[in-house]
Design an enzyme around this catalytic site. Structure first.
Site, PDB file in Angstrom:
ATOM      1  N   ARG A  11      -0.095  -0.641  -6.667  1.00  0.00           N
ATOM      2  CA  ARG A  11      -0.766   0.027  -5.547  1.00  0.00           C
ATOM      3  C   ARG A  11      -1.216  -0.961  -4.475  1.00  0.00           C
ATOM      4  O   ARG A  11      -1.360  -0.597  -3.315  1.00  0.00           O
ATOM      5  CB  ARG A  11      -1.956   0.856  -6.048  1.00  0.00           C
ATOM      6  CG  ARG A  11      -1.571   1.958  -7.035  1.00  0.00           C
ATOM      7  CD  ARG A  11      -0.528   2.931  -6.447  1.00  0.00           C
ATOM      8  NE  ARG A  11      -0.241   4.032  -7.337  1.00  0.00           N
ATOM      9  CZ  ARG A  11       0.675   4.025  -8.292  1.00  0.00           C
ATOM     10  NH1 ARG A  11       1.425   2.942  -8.483  1.00  0.00           N
ATOM     11  NH2 ARG A  11       0.853   5.087  -9.058  1.00  0.00           N
ATOM     12  N   ARG A  70     -28.214   0.151 -13.562  1.00  0.00           N
ATOM     13  CA  ARG A  70     -27.391  -0.212 -12.407  1.00  0.00           C
ATOM     14  C   ARG A  70     -26.342  -1.276 -12.707  1.00  0.00           C
ATOM     15  O   ARG A  70     -25.367  -1.400 -11.959  1.00  0.00           O
ATOM     16  CB  ARG A  70     -28.291  -0.721 -11.267  1.00  0.00           C
ATOM     17  CG  ARG A  70     -28.998  -2.022 -11.609  1.00  0.00           C
ATOM     18  CD  ARG A  70     -30.228  -2.284 -10.779  1.00  0.00           C
ATOM     19  NE  ARG A  70     -30.917  -3.510 -11.197  1.00  0.00           N
ATOM     20  CZ  ARG A  70     -31.714  -3.597 -12.244  1.00  0.00           C
ATOM     21  NH1 ARG A  70     -31.921  -2.537 -13.015  1.00  0.00           N
ATOM     22  NH2 ARG A  70     -32.307  -4.733 -12.542  1.00  0.00           N
ATOM     23  N   CYS A 173     -28.895 -20.263   8.740  1.00  0.00           N
ATOM     24  CA  CYS A 173     -29.048 -19.885  10.149  1.00  0.00           C
ATOM     25  C   CYS A 173     -29.739 -18.530  10.257  1.00  0.00           C
ATOM     26  O   CYS A 173     -30.525 -18.288  11.178  1.00  0.00           O
ATOM     27  CB  CYS A 173     -27.678 -19.798  10.829  1.00  0.00           C
ATOM     28  SG  CYS A 173     -26.797 -21.355  11.018  1.00  0.00           S
ATOM     29  N   CYS A 186     -36.043  -6.421  -7.727  1.00  0.00           N
ATOM     30  CA  CYS A 186     -35.862  -5.071  -8.253  1.00  0.00           C
ATOM     31  C   CYS A 186     -36.871  -4.781  -9.362  1.00  0.00           C
ATOM     32  O   CYS A 186     -37.298  -3.643  -9.533  1.00  0.00           O
ATOM     33  CB  CYS A 186     -34.444  -4.915  -8.779  1.00  0.00           C
ATOM     34  SG  CYS A 186     -33.172  -5.039  -7.497  1.00  0.00           S
TER      35      CYS A 186
END
Length: 261
Positions: A11, A70, A173, A186
């Site tokens: 694919r 998660r 930066c 978290c």
């Protein structure tokens, strides 16, 4: 590529922009993923499935039950296991034909620099400013592209720092190291579980594009996501001539710990 590889990556090969040549670049690539948590999970799984030939996964933490909301690379059966090893186990199950390295230890500046020097690209999937700045310094020193992602509560961000381009900014930066303030995590503020999947998947996409040499990267652009309202914002990021890392000054690196969201 042999027949099995042609079938596995069919694919991708069908995409005119990628094709066999692009897939062969992915198979020849060597990348470093720092962090095997919420962001590192989709990053690692997608890069493994896409056929990145050599993946180093660095994280010195272990799998805890609170991670599983998660961190989809890990499972209940691997609670207590080192995340780097658990992650490599998950990647191997997806694609046993690639080379995987689990690096389950703290990295000092020298070790991180030595490691970054050997790879084609680095993905920062951590949630610790000290670690992020150390990774950035190593990437600047060796002119390695850095794909940076972050996620907290319902807010996510992603960008690319590609210092192979002379006018490109670096992480410092955008976020100078001031040594002040407390980093949100978290563990202390929470995170919307699909958010890390969205940002991590985009990190994987940027890495694949960079390695294959296709499309336009996020170099010089910061994407911000408000997942509660599902709105994206794009911000231009410019190199700071006074940056202490890629500008006129220099900073020293200390010992770091790879902490993940």
């Amino acid at each position: 590529m042999n027949d099995a590889a042609l079938l596995r990556y069919a694919r991708h090969i069908l995409l005119d922009e990628l094709g066999i040549e692009g897939q062969e670049k992915l198979l020849a690539a060597r990348v470093l993923i720092v962090g095997a948590g919420g962001l590192g999970s989709p990053v690692a799984l997608y890069l493994a499935s896409a056929g990145i030939g050599h993946i180093i996964l660095a994280d010195d933490d272990t799998v805890e039950i609170s991670n599983l909301q998660r961190q989809i690379m890990h499972t209940t059966s691997r609670l207590g296991q080192l995340k780097a090893e658990s992650g490599c186990e998950a990647m191997h199950a997806l694609n046993p034909d690639i080379t995987l390295e689990a690096l389950a230890k703290r990295l000092d500046a020298q070790a991180l620099g030595d490691l970054v020097a050997t790879v084609d690209l680095v993905l920062d999937c951590t949630d610790n400013f000290d670690t992020r700045h150390a990774i950035n310094q190593a990437c600047v020193a060796f002119s390695k592209p850095l794909v940076s992602g972050a996620a907290i509560r319902f807010d996510g961000q992603i960008t690319v720092f590609d210092r192979r381009q002379e006018d490109a900014p670096c992480y410092s930066c955008l976020f100078p190291a001031t040594g002040e303030g407390e980093m949100l995590t978290c563990a202390s503020t929470g995170v919307f579980s699909p958010l890390v999947g969205i940002i991590g998947s985009m990190q994987a996409a940027e890495a694949i594009k960079l390695l294959a040499g296709i499309g336009r990267s996020l170099n010089g652009r910061l994407l911000l996501l408000d997942a509660l309202d599902m709105q994206w914002h794009s911000v231009r990021v410019h190199r700071d001539p006074a940056c202490q890392v890629c500008g006129h000054g220099k900073t020293s690196q200390g010992k770091i710990q790879t902490q993940t969201d």
